[in-house]
Design a protein around this motif. Structure first.
Motif, mmCIF file in Angstrom:
data_model
loop_
_atom_site.group_PDB
_atom_site.id
_atom_site.type_symbol
_atom_site.label_atom_id
_atom_site.label_comp_id
_atom_site.label_asym_id
_atom_site.label_seq_id
_atom_site.Cartn_x
_atom_site.Cartn_y
_atom_site.Cartn_z
ATOM 1 N N SER A 331 0.816 -1.213 0.000
ATOM 2 C CA SER A 331 0.000 0.000 0.000
ATOM 3 C C SER A 331 0.850 1.263 0.000
ATOM 4 N N LYS A 332 2.006 1.223 0.656
ATOM 5 C CA LYS A 332 2.857 2.411 0.732
ATOM 6 C C LYS A 332 3.857 2.462 -0.417
ATOM 7 N N SER A 333 4.414 1.326 -0.796
ATOM 8 C CA SER A 333 5.402 1.326 -1.874
ATOM 9 C C SER A 333 4.744 1.470 -3.239
ATOM 10 N N LEU A 334 3.485 1.024 -3.384
ATOM 11 C CA LEU A 334 2.777 1.147 -4.667
ATOM 12 C C LEU A 334 1.537 2.025 -4.492
ATOM 13 N N PHE A 335 0.392 1.427 -4.149
ATOM 14 C CA PHE A 335 -0.805 2.246 -3.944
ATOM 15 C C PHE A 335 -1.806 1.476 -3.093
#
Length: 488
Positions: A331-335
């Motif tokens: 969720s944080k590294s991509l979306f």
């Protein structure tokens, strides 16, 4: 139209044995009025024509006309010349539904945990596009074209396969990709067999709570302050929660009493203070788990973004007795809407964890699993993280500079070397409410650390996210906050 074809989305009943026209009109009117009041006929919905309704219900058209006329006279329905009548907007209905929803929180039919589901940090506030909200990465730098291409490839491949249910633990190609990625990026020791794919980290916490908690018996230690959804997941599973303080070295392991069976920590970037669990505390935590036969849940939610020196080893890597469940998310590294996370599960718990996953959520969707696997396998994730690290680092430096200059009289930054947010202590607790109120007005998205605490924090603080705020917008926002604080 056939007399058997329904004209409403709900049944209309008439007394058996044959009512007279007056009775049929009354019964039709009462049932339509009830449907309008409870929302089955929504405001603005068109009623069937009188001819349609009569044919569908098998009654005289005059009966339908009379029932419609009563509804119009009472204000439930609005006539339209040359068109079908429509359902009116009713304040009474809205009040009834709102009151019903308000009362639902105390309904004894609900699990006590959810009668008043408080304690979760709110994410529903309306915010401008560029803000200081926590936990949201920047979409503008994401390689959308690459993701679309991989999505198209996955759809083409999927369209040629027979329908079926993929493995509950995740498709093999994604588990293999995740294992290689976390071994390279976080030095986590695992193979594809150790990986279970989940619908985000939050599902991982829910599944772990179901797996590890015996309701009313299991004591679970959580960080204070800490990530509220973790606390909520274990509380819902019936755990006896124990809040353990956090300081500048992370979780205060020495405060863990005997009898704790599960310990949930965010050692790489504590949520929300941002501190890292010191090496001394990591060793102490693993020693405690061994001596007290406890397990550890290691939440590494944004550890890929580091701005200092070499990161401390993950607890999972230091663990020699298979006591650590390592939870990761994309969720944080991509979306966030990707909704893909994973757990590195010790061998002794693997089959049971997969069974819990299967019962709760048979499997994650195959297409996005395939896309994510290709995105990781082809090196796009690693490149994206490398690209974003200096972007976020510049924002972090701008935020630190503003806190140390513009807001130095009021705030003291808490040391942090990773992630997409940092926290700052409020120097004078007596001013906390005023400072927090001004911050919400001038730095939208910033949160009080109290939103992450089970009790009132001894040391109030503010938390600032820098995932979506532009570097050149940070200083002006902090300056506005300073001016507001100076004005009183």
């Amino acid at each position: 139209m056939s007399a058997q074809e329904p004209v409403f989305e709900f049944p209309i009943h008439f007394d058996e044995g044959g009512d007279g026209q007056h009775q049929r009109t009354r019964r039709l009117h009462e049932q339509l009025r009830a449907a309008i009041l409870d929302g089955r006929l929504a405001a603005g919905a068109s009623l069937p024509s009188t001819r349609q309704a009569a044919a569908g219900l098998g009654i005289a058209r005059n009966t339908v006309i009379a029932a419609y006329d009563l509804l119009i006279a009472e204000g439930y329905v609005l006539p339209r010349p040359g068109a079908k009548a429509v359902v009116a907007e009713l304040a009474m209905r809205m009040h009834t539904r709102t009151q019903s929803q308000a009362d639902a929180g105390a309904d004894a039919r609900l699990n006590p945990q959810w009668r008043q589901p408080a304690g979760l940090a709110s994410s529903s506030r309306l915010l401008p596009p560029r803000n200081f909200r926590l936990g949201v990465p920047d979409h503008r730098h994401f390689p959308h074209a690459i993701w679309r291409r991989l999505m198209a490839q996955s759809l083409r491949a999927w369209s040629k396969t027979a329908f079926g249910y993929p493995p509950s633990e995740g498709i093999p190609v994604l588990r293999e990709a995740i294992a290689k990625h976390v071994a390279f990026a976080r030095a986590v020791a695992c193979t594809a067999e150790d990986i279970v794919v989940t619908s985000g980290a939050q599902q991982a916490f829910d599944l772990l709570a179901r797996l590890l908690v015996t309701p009313g018996e299991t004591v679970v230690a959580v960080e204070e302050p800490g990530y509220p959804p973790v606390r909520a997941a274990f509380a819902a599973a019936g755990a006896k929660l124990l809040s353990v303080a956090v300081d500048d070295e992370g979780l205060c392991v020495e405060r863990l009493p005997p009898g704790v069976r599960v310990i949930s920590v965010t050692p790489s970037h504590q949520s929300p203070t941002g501190v890292a669990l010191s090496l001394r505390r990591r060793a102490a935590l693993l020693d405690y788990a061994r001596e007290h036969d406890a397990v550890i849940i290691e939440d590494d939610y944004d550890g890929e973004f580091r701005y200092g020196g070499r990161p401390l080893d993950a607890l999972q890597m230091l663990d020699r007795e298979a006591r650590v469940f390592y939870v990761g998310t994309f969720s944080k590294s991509l979306f966030p809407s990707l909704r893909k996370g994973f757990v590195v599960v010790p061998a002794w718990a693997r089959e049971a964890f997969i069974a819990v996953k299967h019962i709760a959520d048979s499997h994650c969707d195959t297409i996005t699993q395939s896309v994510l696997a290709a995105f990781i396998r082809d090196g796009h994730l690693a490149r994206h993280v490398r690209r974003m690290r200096p972007v976020y680092a510049a924002r972090r430096e701008a935020l630190l500079a503003g806190l140390r200059t513009e807001l130095a009289p009021w705030l003291e930054p808490i040391p942090s070397e990773a992630g997409l947010h940092l926290a700052a202590r409020i120097r004078d607790p007596k001013q906390a409410s005023r400072i927090i109120a001004k911050a919400r007005q001038h730095v939208p998205g910033a949160q009080s650390i109290a939103e992450y605490a089970a009790a009132t924090p001894e040391q109030p603080a503010l938390v600032f996210g820098y995932g979506v705020i532009d570097e050149d917008a940070i200083a002006p926002a902090l300056r506005q906050l300073r001016e507001a604080l100076e004005a009183g």
